[in-house]
Design an enzyme around this catalytic site. Structure first.
Site, PDB file in Angstrom:
ATOM      1  CE  LYS A 119      41.044  41.016  45.075  1.00 21.20           C
ATOM      2  NZ  LYS A 119      40.982  39.767  45.724  1.00 21.20           N
ATOM      3  N   GLY A 131      45.829  42.320  52.473  1.00 24.91           N
ATOM      4  CA  GLY A 131      44.597  41.873  53.130  1.00 24.91           C
ATOM      5  C   GLY A 131      43.672  41.075  52.231  1.00 24.91           C
ATOM      6  CB  ALA A 156      43.194  43.873  44.762  1.00 21.95           C
ATOM      7  N   GLY A 157      44.932  46.031  47.251  1.00 25.91           N
ATOM      8  CA  GLY A 157      45.368  47.422  47.415  1.00 25.91           C
ATOM      9  C   GLY A 157      46.540  47.771  46.513  1.00 25.91           C
ATOM     10  CG  ASP A 175      43.565  40.752  41.967  1.00 29.91           C
ATOM     11  OD1 ASP A 175      42.978  39.861  41.324  1.00 29.91           O
ATOM     12  OD2 ASP A 175      43.980  40.593  43.131  1.00 29.91           O
ATOM     13  N   PRO A 202      43.465  48.323  53.384  1.00 30.60           N
ATOM     14  CG  PRO A 202      42.158  47.275  55.013  1.00 30.60           C
ATOM     15  CD  PRO A 202      42.068  48.054  53.727  1.00 30.60           C
TER      16      PRO A 202
HETATM   17  O1  C5P Z   1      49.263  38.334  39.788  1.00 30.12           O
HETATM   18  P1  C5P Z   1      49.789  38.676  41.133  1.00 30.12           P
HETATM   19  O2  C5P Z   1      51.150  39.342  41.070  1.00 30.12           O
HETATM   20  O3  C5P Z   1      48.837  39.426  41.984  1.00 30.12           O
HETATM   21  O4  C5P Z   1      50.004  37.281  41.853  1.00 30.12           O
HETATM   22  C1  C5P Z   1      50.829  37.135  42.977  1.00 30.12           C
HETATM   23  C2  C5P Z   1      51.156  35.655  43.125  1.00 30.12           C
HETATM   24  O5  C5P Z   1      49.980  34.932  43.489  1.00 30.12           O
HETATM   25  C3  C5P Z   1      51.658  34.984  41.863  1.00 30.12           C
HETATM   26  O6  C5P Z   1      53.057  35.124  41.726  1.00 30.12           O
HETATM   27  C4  C5P Z   1      51.254  33.547  42.093  1.00 30.12           C
HETATM   28  O7  C5P Z   1      52.158  32.929  42.969  1.00 30.12           O
HETATM   29  C5  C5P Z   1      49.945  33.688  42.842  1.00 30.12           C
HETATM   30  N1  C5P Z   1      48.781  33.615  41.952  1.00 30.12           N
HETATM   31  C6  C5P Z   1      48.410  32.397  41.415  1.00 30.12           C
HETATM   32  N2  C5P Z   1      47.315  32.322  40.599  1.00 30.12           N
HETATM   33  C7  C5P Z   1      46.584  33.406  40.329  1.00 30.12           C
HETATM   34  C8  C5P Z   1      46.927  34.666  40.873  1.00 30.12           C
HETATM   35  C9  C5P Z   1      48.038  34.729  41.671  1.00 30.12           C
HETATM   36  O8  C5P Z   1      49.050  31.373  41.651  1.00 30.12           O
HETATM   37  N3  C5P Z   1      45.507  33.295  39.562  1.00 30.12           N
END
Ligand code: C5P
Length: 303
Positions: free
Chosen positions: A10, A101, A104-105, A140, A98
């Site tokens: 994405k 990166g 969102a892999g 994501d 990648p």
């Molecule tokens: O949701 P995901 O596991 O991809 O998010 C990884 C980290 O990125 C979360 O633990 C958080 O620290 C941060 N994050 C955030 N706000 C978002 C998405 C992600 O603070 N909307």
């Protein structure tokens, strides 16, 4: 028997970020687009859960964890728990996206695993349940299920498809070393301690209408990434890299998500291939050309 599902990378055409919530997540007002860089995930029955990762092309897979923290494995466990089952699978990931990166892999792998296991075991999970399980796995992951172009709210997990009458060409320039998404968000907070609490409520209206019209020029002028300053603050040398990409592409250039992948939107496939050739000539080692929007996670093989 095995099932193989393909899931796309994405990009965030708009990434409007608000002040962190009580749970630490940042409210987002984002527009996603799925582009034609893919991971393929093949699943088959096994006695115990196991995951392996193989690169497609130049992708460095050495930092992908193969233990219980792997997001595809977590997706598989979450799906069987949802159905109250005790099944396990062998998950084989072929990675063309990648790693770390901003593309969102990992989320693509999780989404692909959910769809693949649902088909392998004929679980008939409803779309609503799949999206809910996906949202628990990562912000994501729901988008990787639906693909196309979509609006994302909440912390990114509440997705709704957008009408998109265009087809766009992207030059995608990965970096050798990834960036940690949580670190980029922390840096965002440090740089903007007094952010207006309503900041994330700014709907990307111009961008949504550019997609509706299928107008790449209007899209290019309305793209926005609120995480770019934070990523550049953590990795100052990226600014020079962005300028170099800009110099070699006739394109609007910005970071993808939390970076460090650099994206340029160009007018045509020919322009994308020309830009890629110019960037390789200038010393960039890996440059991908991709188109979007493309489909979300979908079955490509039953074997
Ligand atoms: O949701 P995901 O596991 O991809 O998010 C990884 C980290 O990125 C979360 O633990 C958080 O620290 C941060 N994050 C955030 N706000 C978002 C998405 C992600 O603070 N909307």
């Amino acid at each position: 028997m095995s099932v193989t599902v393909r899931a796309p990378a994405k990009v965030n055409l708009a990434l409007v970020v608000g002040r962190p919530r009580e749970d630490g997540y940042h409210p987002l007002n984002t527009v996603y687009q799925a582009i034609s860089l893919y991971d393929d995930v093949r699943v088959s029955d096994a006695e115990d859960w196991v995951v392996s990762v193989h690169p497609i092309g130049e992708v460095d897979v050495s930092v992908v964890p193969l233990d219980d923290s792997n997001i595809a494995l977590r997706a598989g466990r979450a799906l069987v728990a949802h159905h109250g089952l005790e099944l396990a699978a062998d998950i084989v990931i072929h990675k063309g996206i990648p790693v770390a990166g901003g593309l969102a892999g990992g989320s693509a792998d999780a989404a692909a695993t959910l769809v693949a296991l649902d088909r392998l075991w004929d679980l008939r999970t409803t779309d609503e349940d799949l999206l809910a399980i996906a949202g628990e796995l990562g912000s994501d992951v729901p988008f990787a299920l639906i693909g196309g172009s979509a609006h994302g709210l909440g912390h990114g997990e509440l997705v709704s498809p957008l009408s998109d009458h265009g087809s766009y060409w992207w030059v995608v320039v990965p970096s050798d070393e990834g960036l940690s998404t949580p670190e980029v968000y922390r840096e965002f907070d440090r740089l903007q301690p007094d952010l207006d609490p309503t900041a994330h409520q700014a709907d990307p209206v111009a961008l949504v209408s550019a997609l509706q019209e299928g107008d790449p020029d209007a899209l290019a002028t309305s793209m926005r990434n609120d995480l770019e300053d934070a990523a550049l603050s953590l990795r100052p040398e990226l600014a020079e890299r962005i300028a170099l990409v800009q110099a070699h592409c006739d394109a609007k250039v910005m970071l993808s998500g939390s970076g460090p992948t650099i994206l340029g939107i160009v007018a045509s496939q020919e322009d994308a291939l020309d830009s890629r050739a110019a960037l390789l000539e200038a010393g960039f080692e890996v440059v991908h050309v991709a188109t979007g929007p493309v489909a979300g996670a979908h079955v490509v093989e039953y074997a």
